[in-house]
Design an enzyme around this catalytic site. Structure first.
Site, PDB file in Angstrom:
ATOM      1  CG  LEU A   3      -1.948  -1.124   1.294  1.00 43.83           C
ATOM      2  CD1 LEU A   3      -2.648  -1.111   2.635  1.00 43.83           C
ATOM      3  CD2 LEU A   3      -2.953  -0.996   0.170  1.00 43.83           C
ATOM      4  N   GLY A  18       8.954   6.462   6.294  1.00 44.81           N
ATOM      5  CA  GLY A  18      10.276   6.457   6.914  1.00 44.81           C
ATOM      6  C   GLY A  18      10.484   5.304   7.870  1.00 44.81           C
ATOM      7  CG  MET A  19       8.656   5.014  11.426  1.00 40.86           C
ATOM      8  SD  MET A  19       9.911   4.609  12.644  1.00 40.86           S
ATOM      9  CE  MET A  19       9.067   3.348  13.581  1.00 40.86           C
ATOM     10  CB  SER A  47       6.915  -1.568   3.444  1.00 39.25           C
ATOM     11  OG  SER A  47       8.054  -1.004   2.823  1.00 39.25           O
ATOM     12  CB  VAL A  48       1.696  -0.144   5.057  1.00 37.42           C
ATOM     13  CG1 VAL A  48       0.319  -0.668   5.452  1.00 37.42           C
ATOM     14  CG2 VAL A  48       2.293   0.660   6.191  1.00 37.42           C
ATOM     15  CE  LYS A  58       4.575   1.592   9.989  1.00 38.02           C
ATOM     16  NZ  LYS A  58       4.098   2.835  10.646  1.00 38.02           N
ATOM     17  CG  ASP A  79       4.874  12.015  12.260  1.00 42.17           C
ATOM     18  OD1 ASP A  79       5.146  13.152  11.835  1.00 42.17           O
ATOM     19  OD2 ASP A  79       5.056  10.986  11.597  1.00 42.17           O
TER      20      ASP A  79
END
Length: 964
Positions: free
Chosen positions: A64, A68-69, A71-72, A87, A180
């Site tokens: 999807l 920065g953290m 992938s989903v 995730k 955030d």
């Protein structure tokens, strides 16, 4: 969730960091475009390799997005059979453990939160040393895409941000700060509701010792949305006020279409610290001064100059919405020392999040916990109003109504009033209260509208008006969506409605889905209710082992949550299971086994009575005495049975519970029959039957008619009278679509009147009675008519892998719907053809009736598919071919076993046209079209020509609806 943390360029590779590479300081795009995340303290990482197609129990469908953290991915949870967003973090070198811990912190933070506007986390773990978490899949669009349309009305923007502020207030109350907030971390679902995503930088305020994952002075977050204290590296000051600032930036952008500060990253950071943004009205003239004031306060440089909490921001936004509403008479202002207006938005959010029943419970808990006298008085005042306490101070209620959110509170109070009237079985009064709750009171309150629709459906269903209730239940599902706490309750009510309609497979699926849904909320009280409903469904349909399993689980949960009323109810149900087993043993001649079962039933029911008396739960105690009377009756102790029945009657009459009184009348009729007092027994059964007919309780009416037939049989009444009573019971059972009851009544009829039973089976097989047959049809008889052939493509594939009972029940439910439709148009189904039917229309206007019947069949299938669509079950489709002409009517088969049907070229062409039909559009031959063309609308560019073997090119017309 379609895009939980959408980056600006999902497919752009990460750039390795090096000593000679500086951070990119190119200008930041302004809203409504997306803004890149800037995390100068986080290591730059290489893209992790894609996940395999099968990742543990998850089947990966597609990626999807990537942030920065990590992938989903969109994934299918094969264990729970649902779509999830999965995730995984991007880990690299020596920084892997740091990112792993940050990833785990996101899961811990999100797991604390349970709110319809916060994306829930389902699961967290590691597979092959790859950490992952799964969350709800939100089918929608990111906020920045939602905002790219023409400028949204200020009222819509204020309402949306207010919803986000309420969700963040809940997070802050749980000790979680997001840190955030930005448009790409907010999704707008298909209902238009905002969903907060991505707690990757969240901080838990309550854990003072939680390890810092960034060094002091390091920037984390997205530049345009950073509060000044973040820019200055003062991370110890990163509390709720930081989220207030970031939400203020989002509000500014949504109102004006641009960020408060623009330019390169360095320029934006400097402006955040030093400059005041221009008021939103400078970019969008006409905005209320109150809006400017609220935005500027949210964007104040110092945290203590901003709103002290999200609750204060909610109040300010409510005031802005009130100011933008049409002019009206000013409500009275709260007097000093009156209700605390800051608590009203929190009360509303509690009700909107948890529904009326659970929300009232939570408000009661808040009233008990607070030490502030004014807050306690406010909470208690809201509570009294919500529960309809008639001793509540009228002046106090007026003070609440005068607050900005007083009208919304009034809507919830009326919804609560409807719930109380439901408990008192005043269904018409409940519907009137719901009428008052609708309109201005529910405007803009999705949860209240869902509550009104659900309660209205329940009131209609309790009156036996399930067909009227279903549209409201589907409306409630649409309003609540897939993540609301109350959705599980709606699924339960759908199960009840379809159980009433005799649709066992769908009712079972709704109850089972409700259990799975409630498990996501750890809603043990709700799960217990669903197990109880499933147990009663299985008990009614004679599946005693399954019924006992669900009742035992219901009992375990009731004891865990210490629900004495539920425990008393379940003892009664377990007694009914044992009693039903004893009756089966007795019917099979196993008297010793029956005695053991009756003793077991007596034990459960006596325990139920003791728990009810300690309650006290008078109505439940009445049911336990009623069933205890049934046990004594089976054991042959008629005096004791009569005594228990009288206790039940006294309890029901004292509580004005007509349904219970009717149930006891049935038991009293059985006792009188056992005493050979036939006339009195018949009178009791007829009294009970009259009640169940009036309340449209079809299953209970079937049982009363059956008991009447048994009474007439045992009394020695004339054979025609007994047979007629049994045939009436059979007709009622067939109408209720209750297969076990049909089977039981049939077995009785076979013993009483074998000839009548055989006639019944003949009618069942042929669709008409023996007197309607004609020997002349052995050689056939030709007449004009219209043949309708219907096919369910793919039904064979649907059947594969399913147990035969489920397939037959599903198919027969669908065929019963089709038969009812055709009967309305005077059509006769002449045969069932595996995946479909053949029907014949005769006499005047046969073509017109056939086409209208076909359109109604399409609508009927859509209605049949509606619950299956909600449940995620395979949907059915149909093809219909219609042809008119001379048909040969006759019996087909051997000379000792035949079936009435129509044969000939007209039938053959109808079948060929059916094969050429578009899905869901009845397809007509020219002959039918010419007879019905004035009444119906066909698709554009008709006719179309199809090549049919044996007939050559054939013109056909696809019908889309009726003219006018």
């Amino acid at each position: 969730m379609s895009d939980p943390a959408r980056p600006d360029k999902p497919d752009a590779p990460s750039t390795p960091a090096g000593p000679d590479r500086a951070p990119d300081l190119t200008p930041v795009p302004t809203f409504p475009g997306s803004t890149p995340t800037l995390d100068l303290g986080a290591p730059l990482v290489r893209e992790a390799p894609p996940l395999p197609e099968q990742f543990g129990r998850y089947t990966i469908q597609r990626r999807l997005g990537r942030g920065g953290m990590g992938s989903v991915y969109l994934a299918h949870d094969t264990q729970l059979d649902r779509l999830v967003a999965l995730k995984v973090p991007q880990l690299h070198g020596g920084d892997g453990e740091l990112l792993r811990e940050r990833f785990a912190r996101e899961a811990r933070a999100a797991a604390l939160l349970n709110h319809p506007n916060i994306c829930p986390v389902y699961d967290v773990g590691a597979i092959d040393d790859v950490p992952y978490l799964t969350m709800a899949y939100v089918d929608g669009q990111p906020l920045q895409d939602w905002a790219t349309r023409p400028p949204r009305p200020p009222e819509q923007v204020l309402a949306l941000v207010r919803t986000l502020a309420l969700a963040l207030e809940e997070a802050h109350q749980r000790g979680v700060v997001h840190r955030d907030l930005k448009p790409s971390n907010i999704m707008i679902d298909r209902r238009g509701e905002p969903i907060l995503m991505d707690f990757g930088l969240a901080r838990r305020l309550s854990l003072v010792g939680e390890a810092r994952l960034t060094s002091p002075g390091i920037l984390m977050g997205t530049p345009a949305y950073m509060p000044p204290e973040h820019v200055l590296g003062q991370l110890d000051a990163a509390g709720p006020a930081g989220d207030v600032y970031s939400l203020g930036v989002i509000l500014y952008e949504l109102l004006t279409g641009r960020a408060p500060f623009e330019g390169s990253v360095g320029s934006i950071l400097a402006q955040i610290v030093n400059d005041a943004p221009p008021p939103p009205s400078r970019h969008r003239p006409g905005l209320s001064p109150k809006v400017d004031e609220a935005v500027q306060r949210a964007l104040a440089k110092k945290p203590d100059q901003r709103f002290a909490s999200m609750a204060e921001l909610v109040t300010a936004l409510s005031n802005c919405l009130q100011a933008s509403a049409p002019p009206k008479i000013d409500p009275p202002r709260p007097v000093p020392g009156g209700p605390d207006p800051r608590l009203v938005p929190r009360a509303l959010e509690t009700l909107r999040t948890w529904g009326w029943a659970r929300g009232v419970q939570k408000i009661r808990n808040r009233a008990q916990r607070t030490d502030d006298p004014r807050q306690r008085s406010t909470w208690q005042g809201i509570l009294d109003w919500m529960v309809g306490d008639r001793t509540a101070d009228a002046q106090g209620v007026e003070a609440f109504q005068g607050l900005p959110d007083g009208l919304a509170l009034r809507g919830w109070a009326l919804a609560g009033r409807a719930s109380f009237l439901m408990r008192e079985r005043d269904y018409s009064g409940a519907l009137k209260a719901l009428d008052k709750a609708e309109g201005p009171a529910s405007a803009g309150d999705v949860s209240l509208r869902g509550t009104i629709a659900h309660t209205r459906a329940a009131a209609l269903a309790h009156q036996g008006k399930c067909d009227q209730a279903l549209p409201y239940l589907h409306q409630a599902l649409d309003l609540f969506g897939p993540r609301h706490f109350v959705t599980g309750r709606v699924l339960d009510t759908l199960g009840m409605a379809y159980a009433y309609k005799g649709n066992f497979p769908v009712a079972r699926e709704f109850y089972e889905q409700s259990i799975r849904y409630k498990e996501n909320f750890n809603d043990e009280a709700g799960i217990a209710i669903s197990h109880g409903q499933l147990g009663r469904l299985y008990l009614d349909w004679g599946h005693l082992d399954e019924a006992e399993k669900h009742f035992q689980e219901d009992l375990r949960l009731a004891q865990k949550i210490r629900s004495r009323w539920s425990e008393a109810q379940i003892y009664n149900h377990l007694g009914q299971v044992a009693l039903a087993r004893g009756e089966k043993e007795l019917a099979s001649g196993r008297r010793s086994g029956a005695r053991r079962r009756f003793t077991e039933a007596a034990g459960w029911l006596d325990e139920s009575i003791r728990h009810c008396q300690r309650g006290p739960f008078a109505v439940s105690e009445g049911f336990a005495h009623k069933d205890r009377a049934r046990v004594y009756l089976r054991e042959g102790d008629l005096d004791a049975a009569e005594s228990e029945a009288k206790k039940a009657t006294d309890l029901f009459q004292a509580n004005d519970f007509a349904e219970g009184t009717a149930k006891v009348q049935a038991v009293e009729g059985m006792i009188l029959r056992a005493r050979s007092r036939w006339a009195e027994a018949e009178r009791k059964f007829r009294q009970a039957l009259g009640h169940f007919e009036a309340t449209q309780e079809r299953e209970s009416a079937v049982r009363m008619q059956w008991e009447l037939a048994r009474t007439l049989r045992d009394s020695g009444a004339s054979a025609p009278l007994v047979t007629r009573a049994y045939r009436e019971a059979l007709a009622r059972a067939e109408s209720a679509r209750h297969a076990p009851l049909v089977r039981d009544v049939e077995e009785d009829l076979r013993e009483v009147d074998l000839e009548a039973y055989l006639r019944h089976i003949y009618r069942r097989a042929r669709g008409y009675d023996i007197e309607d047959d004609s020997p002349s049809l052995l050689s056939g008889d030709t007449e004009a008519g219209t043949v309708l052939l219907l096919d369910l493509p793919g039904f064979t594939q649907f059947s594969q892998g399913l147990d035969g009972e489920s397939v037959l029940m599903t198919f027969n439910q669908l065929m019963a719907d089709f038969s009812a439709v055709l009967a309305r148009h005077q059509g006769r189904i002449t045969s069932y053809r595996g995946n479909g039917v053949m029907a014949l229309m005769r006499d005047a206007r046969h073509a017109e009736r056939a086409v209208q019947g076909a359109l109604d069949l399409v609508s009927s299938l859509e209605e049949f598919n509606r619950p299956r669509q909600v449940l995620g079950l395979p949907l059915f489709h149909l093809r219909i071919g219609i042809n008119s002409g001379d048909v040969l009517l006759g019996n087909v088969g051997t000379y000792d076993k035949m079936d009435f049907t129509a044969i000939g070229a007209t039938v053959n062409l109808a079948g060929a046209i059916r094969n050429e039909a578009e899905l869901g559009l009845p397809c007509l031959s020219r002959a039918t079209y010419e007879l019905a063309r004035e009444r119906f609308e066909c698709a554009p560019n008709m006719p179309r020509t199809v090549a049919i073997t044996g007939f050559g090119p054939v013109e056909v017309w696809d019908v889309v609806g009726r003219k006018g």
